[in-house]
Scaffold this motif. Structure first.
Motif, PDB file in Angstrom:
ATOM      1  N   ALA A 143       0.823  -1.205   0.000  1.00 30.46           N
ATOM      2  CA  ALA A 143       0.000   0.000   0.000  1.00 30.46           C
ATOM      3  C   ALA A 143       0.858   1.256   0.000  1.00 30.46           C
ATOM      4  CB  ALA A 143      -0.918  -0.004   1.221  1.00 30.46           C
ATOM      5  N   CYS A 144       2.006   1.171   0.631  1.00 32.97           N
ATOM      6  CA  CYS A 144       2.938   2.297   0.695  1.00 32.97           C
ATOM      7  C   CYS A 144       3.515   2.622  -0.682  1.00 32.97           C
ATOM      8  CB  CYS A 144       4.058   1.943   1.679  1.00 32.97           C
ATOM      9  SG  CYS A 144       5.227   3.269   2.036  1.00 32.97           S
ATOM     10  N   GLU A 145       3.590   1.618  -1.567  1.00 30.83           N
ATOM     11  CA  GLU A 145       4.218   1.795  -2.873  1.00 30.83           C
ATOM     12  C   GLU A 145       3.233   1.720  -4.038  1.00 30.83           C
ATOM     13  OE1 GLU A 145       7.432  -1.031  -3.064  1.00 30.83           O
ATOM     14  OE2 GLU A 145       8.601   0.064  -1.565  1.00 30.83           O
ATOM     15  N   THR A 168       2.519   6.359  -1.651  1.00 32.81           N
ATOM     16  CA  THR A 168       1.089   6.303  -1.900  1.00 32.81           C
ATOM     17  C   THR A 168       0.349   5.766  -0.679  1.00 32.81           C
ATOM     18  OG1 THR A 168       1.150   4.028  -2.769  1.00 32.81           O
ATOM     19  CG2 THR A 168       1.495   5.817  -4.358  1.00 32.81           C
ATOM     20  N   ALA A 169      -0.971   5.884  -0.721  1.00 31.06           N
ATOM     21  CA  ALA A 169      -1.828   5.321   0.322  1.00 31.06           C
ATOM     22  C   ALA A 169      -3.102   4.806  -0.340  1.00 31.06           C
ATOM     23  CB  ALA A 169      -2.173   6.378   1.367  1.00 31.06           C
ATOM     24  N   ASN A 203      -1.927  10.369   8.729  1.00 33.19           N
ATOM     25  CA  ASN A 203      -1.186  11.505   8.185  1.00 33.19           C
ATOM     26  C   ASN A 203      -1.241  11.523   6.658  1.00 33.19           C
ATOM     27  OD1 ASN A 203      -0.427  12.378  10.745  1.00 33.19           O
ATOM     28  ND2 ASN A 203       1.466  11.181  10.746  1.00 33.19           N
ATOM     29  N   MET A 204      -1.081  10.352   6.052  1.00 35.23           N
ATOM     30  CA  MET A 204      -1.105  10.263   4.595  1.00 35.23           C
ATOM     31  C   MET A 204      -2.462  10.682   4.020  1.00 35.23           C
ATOM     32  SD  MET A 204       1.738   9.115   3.041  1.00 35.23           S
ATOM     33  CE  MET A 204       1.131   8.311   1.557  1.00 35.23           C
ATOM     34  N   CYS A 232     -11.376  12.334   6.673  1.00 35.78           N
ATOM     35  CA  CYS A 232     -10.069  12.570   6.064  1.00 35.78           C
ATOM     36  C   CYS A 232     -10.243  13.222   4.690  1.00 35.78           C
ATOM     37  CB  CYS A 232      -9.304  11.263   5.922  1.00 35.78           C
ATOM     38  SG  CYS A 232      -9.313  10.250   7.428  1.00 35.78           S
ATOM     39  N   THR A 233      -9.236  13.933   4.259  1.00 31.69           N
ATOM     40  CA  THR A 233      -9.317  14.617   2.972  1.00 31.69           C
ATOM     41  C   THR A 233      -9.203  13.657   1.804  1.00 31.69           C
ATOM     42  OG1 THR A 233      -6.925  15.055   2.986  1.00 31.69           O
ATOM     43  CG2 THR A 233      -8.364  16.760   3.919  1.00 31.69           C
TER      44      THR A 233
END
Length: 265
Positions: A143-145, A168-169, A203-204, A232-233
């Motif tokens: 998920a991070c990538e 990425t998230a 945060n992401m 969250c945005t």
């Protein structure tokens, strides 16, 4: 998303060899080859053979393989009853490369989704990535990538460092962890803060204050306290904690898929 080398090779090979992408070639305990690696598939019950399916890509725990995942009652038992195609990669040496950015397993897993799409019609708007233990660490890394391709991350008892610098998230994160886990310790924050466990994703995704808390049970022994951030945005985050240790809680995957697919509980 970058195009993995394995994906390019898989597509080219399928185009050159008639029948290579036939769905019946590899199901359940028979692995689907992909380059010099492989993965397993579990098709949902009562699939009509035509309708595009949501996908759950699940990373197994340490010292396991996809053969376990496609017969695991708490994993495939949840997907096959809800119309979800289960993809279960086989880790090299029964493990995963999640410690640092640029994981070879991220490209491998992305190639699996593309290869599966040559065998089955898939719903790309509902791709879920999950994992347990070290497989959960790998799911976080994926998920991070490659998070922009994920509808939701479903992670059980394994994280990355909350200070990880992710590219990425996913659109949505759902994480469950035992407060007394002594295999992969629960990542408490300062003063025992339990919400720190998903601070990376909060945060992401640009989450603010907690928007909801609740408690629920899936069995007589499996009880959870839930914290939600859904203002969250760029998405939402859900954290479920329980007082027990390192295991896949019974009914947890089923509940998440019910909620994500709008099936009710």
């Amino acid at each position: 998303m970058r195009l993995p080398v394995l994906f390019v090779l898989a597509v080219a090979f399928a185009a050159l060899v008639p029948g290579v992408a036939a769905a019946e070639d590899c199901v359940d305990q028979t692995p689907c080859p992909l380059g010099d690696r492989s993965y397993h598939v579990k098709v949902p019950d009562d699939w009509d053979g035509v309708t595009p399916m949501p996908v759950m890509l699940h990373f197994h725990g340490w010292a396991r393989q996809g053969t376990l995942i496609v017969k695991h009652g708490r994993i495939s038992g949840a997907t096959r009853k809800r119309g979800v195609l289960l993809l279960a990669p086989n880790g090299l040496n029964k493990s995963w490369d999640f410690w640092h950015p640029g994981s070879q397993d991220t490209d491998f897993a992305a190639a699996i989704i593309e290869d599966a799409a040559t065998r089955y019609p898939i719903d790309r708007s509902r791709i879920f990535v999950s994992g347990y233990s070290w497989g959960s660490n790998m799911a976080w890394r994926y998920a991070c990538e490659n998070g922009t391709d994920i509808r939701a991350l479903l992670a059980v008892s394994g994280t990355l460092d909350q200070d990880e610098d992710c590219e990425t998230a996913p659109l949505e994160v759902r994480h469950v962890h035992g407060l007394t886990d002594n295999v992969l310790d629960f990542p408490f924050g300062p003063d025992g803060d339990t919400t720190y466990a998903v601070s990376l994703w909060r945060n992401m995704l640009g989450c603010g204050e907690v928007t909801g808390t609740s408690s629920y049970s899936t069995t007589e022994r499996d009880h959870f306290d839930r914290t939600v951030w859904d203002d969250c945005t760029a998405g939402s985050v859900t954290l479920d904690v329980h007082p027990r240790g390192h295991f896949i809680p019974r009914g947890w995957f089923a509940k998440q898929l019910d909620e994500l697919l709008g099936l009710g509980s």
